[in-house]
Design a protein around this motif. Structure first.
Motif, PDB file in Angstrom:
ATOM      1  N   ALA A 208       0.831  -1.205   0.000  1.00  0.00           N
ATOM      2  CA  ALA A 208       0.000   0.000   0.000  1.00  0.00           C
ATOM      3  C   ALA A 208       0.866   1.256   0.000  1.00  0.00           C
ATOM      4  CB  ALA A 208      -0.918  -0.016   1.214  1.00  0.00           C
ATOM      5  N   ILE A 209       1.960   1.215   0.731  1.00  0.00           N
ATOM      6  CA  ILE A 209       2.859   2.378   0.764  1.00  0.00           C
ATOM      7  C   ILE A 209       3.479   2.587  -0.613  1.00  0.00           C
ATOM      8  CG2 ILE A 209       4.905   3.374   1.844  1.00  0.00           C
ATOM      9  CD1 ILE A 209       4.274   1.588   4.306  1.00  0.00           C
ATOM     10  N   ARG A 210       3.875   1.486  -1.258  1.00  0.00           N
ATOM     11  CA  ARG A 210       4.466   1.596  -2.592  1.00  0.00           C
ATOM     12  C   ARG A 210       3.467   2.155  -3.593  1.00  0.00           C
ATOM     13  NH1 ARG A 210       8.777   3.099  -5.124  1.00  0.00           N
ATOM     14  NH2 ARG A 210       9.952   1.429  -6.120  1.00  0.00           N
ATOM     15  N   ALA A 211       2.219   1.767  -3.477  1.00  0.00           N
ATOM     16  CA  ALA A 211       1.207   2.271  -4.407  1.00  0.00           C
ATOM     17  C   ALA A 211       1.066   3.789  -4.295  1.00  0.00           C
ATOM     18  CB  ALA A 211      -0.129   1.593  -4.140  1.00  0.00           C
ATOM     19  N   ALA A 212       1.268   4.316  -3.089  1.00  0.00           N
ATOM     20  CA  ALA A 212       1.184   5.765  -2.890  1.00  0.00           C
ATOM     21  C   ALA A 212       2.486   6.476  -3.227  1.00  0.00           C
ATOM     22  CB  ALA A 212       0.793   6.067  -1.443  1.00  0.00           C
ATOM     23  N   LEU A 213       3.588   5.700  -3.298  1.00  0.00           N
ATOM     24  CA  LEU A 213       4.917   6.269  -3.569  1.00  0.00           C
ATOM     25  C   LEU A 213       5.583   5.500  -4.710  1.00  0.00           C
ATOM     26  CD1 LEU A 213       6.357   6.882   0.020  1.00  0.00           C
ATOM     27  CD2 LEU A 213       5.960   8.623  -1.732  1.00  0.00           C
ATOM     28  N   PRO A 214       5.066   5.607  -5.926  1.00  0.00           N
ATOM     29  CA  PRO A 214       5.685   4.858  -7.026  1.00  0.00           C
ATOM     30  C   PRO A 214       6.955   5.495  -7.577  1.00  0.00           C
ATOM     31  CG  PRO A 214       3.821   6.118  -7.847  1.00  0.00           C
ATOM     32  CD  PRO A 214       3.844   6.321  -6.347  1.00  0.00           C
ATOM     33  N   GLU A 215       7.200   6.768  -7.275  1.00  0.00           N
ATOM     34  CA  GLU A 215       8.301   7.489  -7.910  1.00  0.00           C
ATOM     35  C   GLU A 215       9.693   7.091  -7.425  1.00  0.00           C
ATOM     36  OE1 GLU A 215       4.629  10.110  -7.900  1.00  0.00           O
ATOM     37  OE2 GLU A 215       5.714   8.894  -6.441  1.00  0.00           O
ATOM     38  N   PRO A 216       9.960   6.976  -6.117  1.00  0.00           N
ATOM     39  CA  PRO A 216      11.330   6.653  -5.676  1.00  0.00           C
ATOM     40  C   PRO A 216      11.794   5.297  -6.205  1.00  0.00           C
ATOM     41  CG  PRO A 216      10.012   7.466  -3.842  1.00  0.00           C
ATOM     42  CD  PRO A 216       9.066   7.224  -4.975  1.00  0.00           C
ATOM     43  N   ALA A 217      13.045   5.235  -6.636  1.00  0.00           N
ATOM     44  CA  ALA A 217      13.591   3.971  -7.130  1.00  0.00           C
ATOM     45  C   ALA A 217      13.726   2.943  -6.019  1.00  0.00           C
ATOM     46  CB  ALA A 217      14.947   4.206  -7.792  1.00  0.00           C
ATOM     47  N   VAL A 218      13.919   3.426  -4.786  1.00  0.00           N
ATOM     48  CA  VAL A 218      14.079   2.537  -3.634  1.00  0.00           C
ATOM     49  C   VAL A 218      13.164   3.013  -2.520  1.00  0.00           C
ATOM     50  CG1 VAL A 218      15.688   1.574  -1.938  1.00  0.00           C
ATOM     51  CG2 VAL A 218      16.504   2.132  -4.240  1.00  0.00           C
ATOM     52  N   LEU A 219      12.317   2.113  -2.024  1.00  0.00           N
ATOM     53  CA  LEU A 219      11.432   2.401  -0.900  1.00  0.00           C
ATOM     54  C   LEU A 219      11.757   1.430   0.224  1.00  0.00           C
ATOM     55  CD1 LEU A 219       8.973   3.823   0.383  1.00  0.00           C
ATOM     56  CD2 LEU A 219       7.524   2.086  -0.720  1.00  0.00           C
ATOM     57  N   VAL A 220      12.197   1.965   1.362  1.00  0.00           N
ATOM     58  CA  VAL A 220      12.604   1.170   2.516  1.00  0.00           C
ATOM     59  C   VAL A 220      11.513   1.278   3.569  1.00  0.00           C
ATOM     60  CG1 VAL A 220      14.365   0.828   4.288  1.00  0.00           C
ATOM     61  CG2 VAL A 220      15.031   1.643   2.009  1.00  0.00           C
TER      62      VAL A 220
END
Length: 376
Positions: A208-220
């Motif tokens: 769900a967090i990734r769906a809201a933040l698709p732009e960063p190449a890396v999501l930790v």
């Protein structure tokens, strides 16, 4: 900021005296990176007062370049007082087991930073620019500076952003969560706690967090004592050209590794991000002394691995090791494990990693380290 730690357990109202230390998310990361053998520069503003003198001297003593720290003769250095415990993430700020934290930062020297404060010379040659949401909360001019620094330009360094949602700092500014989401979208590498994402954005779980933040190449996505999940695209193997500290060719992108799986694309159609690789690494068993500073230490460990061109799984483990060092001391900063030891521990098989138990003082030195190593 200057941090004041209670001399004994108890409520702030009952503690008779405090020990002075240094604090601040970005300076913590810089200090840990410098102690881990990287070149780090801290860019900020402090007052032309004794606390400012102490901060600059103490951070420089960790090996950090403080030559771009401005001194403000009209505004004081920020300070805060806290007890031990986790930081609150809920709206009421009074969750069980959370620390009491009192900030005295309104009108501080750092709150007067503007988009022009860093200046081109301060960022010259940087491979990574690390920012946090704390600075954005200090003032409108600080927020303008963060917006300028997260604007996507062709010549910028890799921009790392730690959300660091602090309920108390956004008091009276209901747009805080939305602002943090917008800033994170402008970064290349984002750190966020699963609890932070739930509290700020009502987002639950890495997908769900990734769906809201698709732009960063890396999501930790930090999942507390369970571990960390990283969603990353295959072009996110380093901090740009020349990212590795050692000279020579840049390492190739890692192939399949333990704890990774291919994830679905963030969306469909032309122009959408490439599919993610999802990498998970469990945390270590740690005898916790104080939790404050662990998130900054994790970020430093992950960034260290990024600068060294390590695979994402190894970056997470190095983050865990740095966080374990911070968790086992009372202040915000701890001596990180020597690189050779960290590399050896990060390379342990999964079963041996799971049997490690790290206690207070384990990074004091190899001969003094209190590490309950697995029997193999």
């Amino acid at each position: 900021m200057v941090t004041f730690l209670p001399s004994r357990p108890g409520r702030l109202a009952d503690v008779p005296s405090f020990d002075r230390a240094i604090g601040g998310a970005e300076s913590n990361v810089a200090c840990v990176l410098a102690a881990a053998g990287h070149r780090a520069r801290w860019v900020s503003r402090v007052g032309a007062d004794g606390f400012g003198d102490h901060l600059v001297a103490a951070i420089a003593a960790h090996g950090v370049d403080t030559g771009r720290v401005a001194r403000d003769p009209h505004r004081p250095t920020g300070v805060y007082f806290r007890t031990a415990g986790e930081r609150a993430t809920g709206a009421d700020g009074e969750e069980p087991g959370t620390a009491e934290v009192v900030y005295y930062r309104a009108g501080s020297a750092a709150s007067a930073m503007t988009p022009g404060s860093p200046g081109p010379a301060a960022l010259a040659g940087a491979r990574v620019l690390h920012l946090t949401g704390i600075t954005a909360a200090l003032s409108d001019s600080c927020l303008d500076m963060l917006r300028a620094l997260t604007r996507r330009t062709p010549d910028r360094p890799l921009v790392s952003f730690d959300v660091n949602y602090r309920v108390g700092l956004w008091h009276g500014r209901p747009q805080g969560p939305e602002t943090l989401l917008d800033l994170a979208r402008g970064a290349d590498l984002v750190f966020v706690g699963e609890d932070e994402a739930a509290a700020a954005w009502d987002l639950h779980g890495p997908a769900a967090i990734r769906a809201a933040l698709p732009e960063p190449a890396v999501l930790v996505v930090k999942q507390g004592s369970e571990g960390v999940t990283v969603l990353h695209r295959e072009d996110a193997d380093g901090a740009g050209p020349g990212a590795a500290d050692a000279p020579g060719p840049r390492p190739a992108a890692p192939g399949p590794e333990a704890g990774t799986s291919a994830g679905p694309p963030a969306g469909g159609g032309a122009g959408t991000p490439a599919p993610d690789t999802v990498t998970y690494a469990p945390a270590l068993t740690v005898d916790v002394v104080a939790s404050v500073g662990a998130g900054d230490a994790f970020a430093a460990g992950f960034l260290s691995g990024t600068l060294r061109g390590l695979p994402v799984f190894d970056r997470i483990r190095h983050g865990h090791l740095m966080a374990a060092a911070a968790l086992t001391v009372p202040g915000d900063l701890a001596v990180p494990p020597p690189r050779a030891l960290a590399d050896r521990l990060a390379a342990l098989p999964e079963g041996d990693w799971g049997r490690l138990r790290l206690g207070p003082g384990w990074t004091a030195g190899l001969h003094d380290a209190r590490v309950e190593a697995p029997q193999t």
